[in-house]
Design an enzyme around this catalytic site. Structure first.
Site, short mmCIF file in Angstrom:
data_model
loop_
_atom_site.label_atom_id
_atom_site.label_comp_id
_atom_site.label_asym_id
_atom_site.label_seq_id
_atom_site.Cartn_x
_atom_site.Cartn_y
_atom_site.Cartn_z
N VAL B 77 0.86 -1.18 0.00
CA VAL B 77 0.00 0.00 0.00
C VAL B 77 0.90 1.23 0.00
CG1 VAL B 77 -1.68 1.29 1.37
CG2 VAL B 77 -1.83 -1.21 1.24
N CYS B 78 0.68 2.15 -0.92
CA CYS B 78 1.51 3.36 -1.00
C CYS B 78 1.34 4.20 0.26
CB CYS B 78 1.13 4.19 -2.21
SG CYS B 78 1.92 5.81 -2.20
#
Lengths: 134, 130
Positions: B77-78
């Protein structure tokens, strides 16, 4: 790490959705990884590099100055689709003056924007290793 | 073939996450490798374990976690996109002084460099989004 040709395809207007802003964040990281980075602007994406953006009335950050820094990150290939500009009644004069300094040519300032037809842009896409669309 | 996947939309609102899941399952069944799945934009919302869909609907978040555990797939997940949208792991919550975390099993939070690295290492990078 290997160098690949990365193309960032920008299709959406700069405000209204977050895609353009977050695309630019990926572009800067791609450049930091010393990849061969190009950008393309098609459809409403051409508005991302329009001149004189002013976001005072919408309470969002005007991030358009960041495009002017791309040359310093050695991101020097910004393809703009001619048909998309024309369909919106725009010309190159309506776009920001985006340039880069060519250190192999006595730091001459050169334009980063390359106006291309859809057919020419297709040929550019053919050469890419990775295409990320936003 | 080695694939990297990018998911740019949240679950339920948009089909992108379902389609990416279906693709990953089909690719694995066909003997391909999924190097990494990177969640960006609203795609980070696929990584919250606080998702509780109605019982007669699919649980997209759990499908991703199951896939990660069954095939040892790296779900990333960024961090910048996650911070904007309230997706936290324990370390990040502590750093930000937030009183809880919601990252789902099998997901980890990291930087955009993971996306670029995926593009460099994989044979094909596929983007699922709007």
């Amino acid at each position: 790490m290997a160098t690949k040709k990365f193309m960032f395809l920008n299709r959406k207007a700069p405000y209204g959705t977050v895609y353009a802003l977050e695309s630019l964040e990926v572009v800067l990281i791609g450049a930091a990884f010393e990849q061969d980075v190009s950008l393309a602007f098609i459809g409403d994406g051409v508005y991302q590099i329009a001149k004189n953006q002013n976001t005072d009335g919408i309470g969002m950050k005007n991030f358009s100055p960041t495009y002017k820094a791309l040359g310093d990150y050695e991101v020097t290939k910004l393809y703009v689709e001619k048909e998309s500009l024309e369909a919106r009644g725009l010309t190159l004069d309506d776009l920001m003056d985006l340039t880069w300094e060519d250190e192999d040519d006595d730091y001459a300032e050169k334009p980063s924007i390359r106006l291309v037809s859809a057919a020419e842009l297709a040929a550019v896409f053919d050469e890419q290793d990775v295409v990320l669309s936003f | 073939m080695k694939y990297s996947i990018m998911v740019n939309e949240g679950p339920y609102t948009h089909q992108a996450s379902d389609t990416a899941l279906h693709f990953c399952k089909a690719a694995l069944e066909a003997g391909h490798e999924i190097f990494r799945v990177f969640f960006y934009h609203d795609g980070v919302n696929n990584g919250t374990r606080f998702t509780v869909p109605p019982q007669d609907d699919r649980n997209i978040q759990q499908e991703w976690s199951k896939l990660a555990s069954a095939h040892d797939i790296d779900l990333v997940v960024c961090i910048a996109a996650a911070q904007r949208r309230g997706i936290m792991d324990a370390d990040e919550a502590k750093r930000q002084g937030i009183d809880g975390n919601n990252i789902a099993p099998g997901f980890r939070i990291s930087g955009l460099g993971q996306l670029i690295e995926g593009g460099i290492i994989a044979d094909r990078q596929l983007v699922f989004g709007d």
